[in-house]
Scaffold this active site. Sequence first.
Site, PDB file in Angstrom:
ATOM      1  N   VAL A  63       0.863  -1.186   0.000  1.00 59.20           N
ATOM      2  CA  VAL A  63       0.000   0.000   0.000  1.00 59.20           C
ATOM      3  C   VAL A  63       0.893   1.228   0.000  1.00 59.20           C
ATOM      4  O   VAL A  63       1.792   1.360   0.838  1.00 59.20           O
ATOM      5  CB  VAL A  63      -0.943   0.012   1.227  1.00 59.20           C
ATOM      6  CG1 VAL A  63      -1.746   1.310   1.264  1.00 59.20           C
ATOM      7  CG2 VAL A  63      -1.897  -1.179   1.174  1.00 59.20           C
ATOM      8  N   GLY A 108       4.203   4.185   3.247  1.00 61.11           N
ATOM      9  CA  GLY A 108       3.831   2.938   2.585  1.00 61.11           C
ATOM     10  C   GLY A 108       3.981   1.769   3.536  1.00 61.11           C
ATOM     11  O   GLY A 108       4.492   1.922   4.653  1.00 61.11           O
ATOM     12  N   LYS A 109       3.522   0.621   3.139  1.00 61.59           N
ATOM     13  CA  LYS A 109       3.708  -0.602   3.934  1.00 61.59           C
ATOM     14  C   LYS A 109       3.372  -1.785   3.040  1.00 61.59           C
ATOM     15  O   LYS A 109       2.595  -1.638   2.090  1.00 61.59           O
ATOM     16  CB  LYS A 109       2.771  -0.599   5.149  1.00 61.59           C
ATOM     17  CG  LYS A 109       3.245  -1.470   6.291  1.00 61.59           C
ATOM     18  CD  LYS A 109       4.278  -0.763   7.141  1.00 61.59           C
ATOM     19  CE  LYS A 109       4.798  -1.624   8.259  1.00 61.59           C
ATOM     20  NZ  LYS A 109       5.603  -0.847   9.211  1.00 61.59           N
ATOM     21  N   GLY A 110       3.942  -2.939   3.355  1.00 64.31           N
ATOM     22  CA  GLY A 110       3.642  -4.118   2.553  1.00 64.31           C
ATOM     23  C   GLY A 110       3.637  -5.362   3.415  1.00 64.31           C
ATOM     24  O   GLY A 110       3.972  -5.303   4.601  1.00 64.31           O
TER      25      GLY A 110
END
Length: 419
Positions: A63, A108-110
């Site tokens: 994201v 962001g992050k994943g």
Amino acid sequence: MLMADGEVSVFGDGIAYFNEAAALLDLDAGVRKILTKPTRQIIFSIPFMRDNGELEVYTGYRVQYSFARGPAKGGVRFHPGVTLDEVTALAFWMTWKCAIVDLPFGGGKGGVTCDPTKLSRSEIERITRRYAAELVEVVGPDKDVPAPDVGTTPEIMAWFMDTYSMHVRQHTPGVVTGKPVEVGGSRGRVEATGRGVSLVALAQMKDMGMDAHGAMIVVQGFGNVGSIAAQMFAEAGSKIVGISDVSGGYHNPNGIDVGGAVAYVKEHGTLRGYRGGELLSNEDLLELPCDVLVPAALEKVLTVDNAPRIKAKLIVEGANGPTTPDADRIFNERGIVVIPDIIANAGGVTVSYFEWAQDRNGYFWKEKEVNERLADVLDTNFTLIREIAATRHVPLRMAAYMLAIDRVAKAMMIRGMYA
Ligand code: NAD
């Protein structure tokens, strides 16, 4: 969290803080609308072969919440509980954390929904390489820069960097941070979060007229963040009267030998069996008499149930989200000062930024230089937060959100709307 129709409804505890800060800032309704929606959410399948030859498919996410201040930035989580909602909430939160320390990054992050404890090293490598390959078009030093998070390691970042570099046919260390020093990681990165926790705590203690020398400190969680913070408090002359980990809490009113405890964990894996303090539960540890309490293990450990019994004068959130909003209200009413996670543990992402800058320059700094610059970034921004808290008569957490949201909103407005 996101509702089924894509509307942001609760978004963890963070959205409540966002709304409160946005109201105090008198933030434009349109800007609020934009800032409560992720820019991009990516979901994809990760097929891979188990060591026994079986084929398996996991789900991967990335994201990219905001690009207003620069490339997206945030970790990659390998955990069975990873969902799109969780990754989105964490990316939302990274947006504020990067802005608070004034880094030129968005948020962001994943993650991958998997249990790395049940996978072999080579299976994790295959998952990582497929995850990185799926994201080649959307990550990069000027697009989105992942890092380690729960369940991912510096070695995994090296695999990510290698996969990306092979695809783009160019050595690109700046595509991820948190790498081993041998492949473009930064000196001081491993210690950065715990170091930052103690730096902001010592500044606040000075403000509150608390002498660091002899101050009584309790640290919950004796992993990377907690053990480094404890060592730095001990160096400042403070007395660490309680530490804990998954095996339980250890109380010694005369002061724990932190170096000895670190050596014990190195040898035994955990503090189980440690004799340098009296054994007690993690719940009781939080309620010990002390000046400073550092929750550095898990989220939601300070709740409405134990907040009335906490004896610390200052709480420094080393962990992410250790205090529930209800407990936070109780601490405010009781005059207990809380340094919120988004500044208290921002030392890690700050040195990640230094790593990215060093990778792009191909010139690496000495550890002393990293530590000095880290202290400068935290001091500058924590001073601003304390000024906002004093002038607007709000707790430090609200002041931190106000600083971050104002910075992101300003960047957005200066850039203007494209098309
Ligand atoms: P870690 O895995 O190195 O250490 C975690 C510690 O918590 C261990 O000592 C573990 O035994 C202990 N623990 C686990 N369950 C526990 C329980 N039920 N009660 C008490 N202790 C328990 O992790 P870390 O990197 O030190 O991270 C700790 C916290 O800090 C997490 O919330 C993490 O998200 C946050 N954080 C870490 C970084 C970083 O750079 N490492 C950066 C920002 C935030």
